[in-house]
Design a protein around this motif. Structure first.
Motif, short mmCIF file in Angstrom:
data_model
loop_
_atom_site.label_atom_id
_atom_site.label_comp_id
_atom_site.label_asym_id
_atom_site.label_seq_id
_atom_site.Cartn_x
_atom_site.Cartn_y
_atom_site.Cartn_z
N TRP A 74 0.82 -1.22 0.00
CA TRP A 74 0.00 0.00 0.00
C TRP A 74 0.85 1.27 0.00
N PHE A 75 2.00 1.24 0.66
CA PHE A 75 2.87 2.41 0.72
C PHE A 75 4.08 2.30 -0.21
N GLU A 76 3.94 1.46 -1.23
CA GLU A 76 5.06 1.20 -2.14
C GLU A 76 5.54 2.46 -2.86
N TYR A 77 4.61 3.32 -3.26
CA TYR A 77 5.02 4.52 -3.99
C TYR A 77 5.94 5.40 -3.15
N GLU A 78 5.69 5.43 -1.84
CA GLU A 78 6.57 6.20 -0.96
C GLU A 78 7.99 5.67 -0.98
N GLN A 79 8.13 4.37 -1.17
CA GLN A 79 9.43 3.73 -1.10
C GLN A 79 10.12 3.65 -2.45
N THR A 80 9.38 3.86 -3.54
CA THR A 80 9.95 3.70 -4.87
C THR A 80 9.81 4.98 -5.70
N ASP A 81 8.78 5.04 -6.54
CA ASP A 81 8.62 6.13 -7.49
C ASP A 81 8.63 7.51 -6.86
N TRP A 82 8.02 7.64 -5.67
CA TRP A 82 7.90 8.95 -5.03
C TRP A 82 8.81 9.10 -3.83
N ASN A 83 9.81 8.25 -3.74
CA ASN A 83 10.76 8.35 -2.63
C ASN A 83 11.43 9.72 -2.59
N ASP A 84 11.71 10.26 -3.78
CA ASP A 84 12.37 11.57 -3.86
C ASP A 84 11.39 12.68 -4.20
N HIS A 110 -10.07 13.30 5.02
CA HIS A 110 -10.17 12.49 3.79
C HIS A 110 -9.42 11.18 4.01
N SER A 111 -9.41 10.71 5.26
CA SER A 111 -8.70 9.52 5.73
C SER A 111 -7.21 9.82 5.90
N PHE A 112 -6.44 8.81 6.30
CA PHE A 112 -5.01 9.01 6.50
C PHE A 112 -4.23 8.81 5.20
N SER A 113 -4.55 7.74 4.45
CA SER A 113 -3.75 7.45 3.25
C SER A 113 -4.61 7.11 2.05
N HIS A 114 -5.85 7.61 2.03
CA HIS A 114 -6.74 7.46 0.88
C HIS A 114 -7.16 6.00 0.65
N VAL A 115 -7.42 5.29 1.73
CA VAL A 115 -7.98 3.94 1.64
C VAL A 115 -9.44 4.04 1.20
N LEU A 116 -9.87 3.10 0.35
CA LEU A 116 -11.24 3.08 -0.11
C LEU A 116 -12.09 2.27 0.87
N PHE A 117 -12.92 2.95 1.62
CA PHE A 117 -13.64 2.34 2.74
C PHE A 117 -14.67 1.32 2.30
N GLY A 118 -15.22 1.45 1.11
CA GLY A 118 -16.30 0.57 0.69
C GLY A 118 -15.86 -0.72 0.04
N ARG A 119 -14.57 -0.91 -0.17
CA ARG A 119 -14.11 -2.13 -0.82
C ARG A 119 -14.13 -3.30 0.17
N PRO A 120 -14.41 -4.52 -0.31
CA PRO A 120 -14.48 -5.68 0.58
C PRO A 120 -13.19 -5.91 1.35
N GLU A 121 -12.04 -5.60 0.74
CA GLU A 121 -10.77 -5.84 1.42
C GLU A 121 -10.46 -4.83 2.51
N THR A 122 -11.26 -3.76 2.59
CA THR A 122 -11.08 -2.80 3.68
C THR A 122 -11.92 -3.25 4.86
N ASP A 123 -11.29 -3.95 5.80
CA ASP A 123 -12.03 -4.44 6.95
C ASP A 123 -12.15 -3.33 8.00
#
Length: 316
Positions: A74-84, A110-123
């Motif tokens: 979920w936070f991959e962009y912070e560690q890769t493409d948008w690290n800089d 607007h939430s902490f990290s833009h998680v989609l609340f209505g998706r089944p995987e968002t418990d």
């Protein structure tokens, strides 16, 4: 006489970090659009509800967030493409500009990290973590939070919002965007006014009326070349409907929608018209928080029985 509400989803890069190919023009437009909208609201003295992604209020982070129950990657962009690219991940300067603006805007979540609340995987645990972290950060800034705007209007876990003391959220629009919405409004004379109501969790649903950037691309270019900006037409129509009734016209956008100067002109035309009609009539401008307080009083929350309007609920 009715009222007009304007809400914004303020997210910078967080609005796109789950996409395989984020739209480069909108990613890069977030900061400029944020500043432009603040300037326009100041110029016309129009308060708005700004729903801010909580991570933007941080000065720095470890890019891992190991204590957050987000799915892997979920936070991959912070560690890769948008690290800089801290300018896409952090925005305390922009938040400070919002809070010190001449106009008294409503600060919302607007939430902490833009998680989609209505998706089944968002418990529920993830929903709780997103809201809890964003409210902790807001509290550190001395900001109470009454309103919540779901990322991508993906509604879910309303019970969590109620548990954390949220009063209002932006519900889905009963009308269409784009060409269909323009047809319904101008040809079929369908109203764009909405009615807020308390749901079964005691939250006030303030439904959206019109997404101000729902008519874009080649269709917009053609329409502007032979007519005028169709979204300005629709917005003015919604404002006039509010002038002539006691409903709410709720328009919304993202700051990153302002990718070109013509987008700035669109927003200036809409806000100028709103300001003029407010001066000429009894039309008012409210925030989502204002609406929630007004509805709460009407339903006896302060000194009476709490009621749920007609048993209606929003879609989950």
């Amino acid at each position: 006489m009715g009222s007009v509400v304007c809400s914004l989803d303020a997210e910078l890069g967080w609005g796109f970090h789950d996409l395989e190919t984020p739209p480069a023009d909108r990613v890069e437009a977030g900061r400029r659009g944020w500043s432009t909208m603040l300037d326009l609201f100041d110029e016309y003295k129009i308060p708005a509800t700004w729903a801010v992604v909580g991570h933007l209020m941080l000065e720095d982070c470890d890019r891992v967030h190991a204590d957050h129950p987000a799915p892997d990657g979920w936070f991959e962009y912070e560690q890769t493409d948008w690290n800089d690219r801290p300018d896409l991940r952090f925005g305390p300067d922009l938040v400070d500009a919002l809070l010190t603006a001449d106009v008294d805007h409503e600060f919302a979540s607007h939430s902490f990290s833009h998680v989609l609340f209505g998706r089944p995987e968002t418990d529920r645990d993830l929903a709780v973590a997103e809201l809890e972290r964003s409210l902790e950060i807001a509290d550190a800034w001395g900001q109470p939070v009454d309103s919540f705007i779901y990322p991508r209007n993906n509604i879910g876990h309303r019970d969590v919002l109620a548990e954390f003391g949220i009063s209002a959220y932006r519900g889905r629009s009963p009308t269409h965007d784009g060409v269909r919405g323009l047809f319904d409004s101008t040809v079929r004379d369908q109203t764009m006014l909405v009615e807020p109501y308390r749901d079964e969790f005691g939250l006030v649903n303030v439904p959206a009326s019109l997404f101000l950037f729902g008519f874009e691309g080649p269709a917009r270019t053609v329409a502007e070349s032979i007519w005028q900006d169709p979204m300005v037409v629709q917005a003015r129509r919604g404002i006039e409907q509010a002038v002539g009734s006691d409903g709410i016209f709720h328009m919304w956008l993202h700051p990153n929608n302002l990718t070109h100067r013509r987008d700035d002109r669109r927003m200036r035309a809409i806000l100028e018209y709103l300001d003029r009609r407010r001066a000429e009539t009894d039309l008012t401008v409210e925030t989502m928080g204002d609406v929630a307080r007004r509805v709460a009083v009407a339903h006896g929350v302060d000194g009476g029985a709490i009621a749920v309007d007609g048993g209606r609920t929003s879609d989950d």
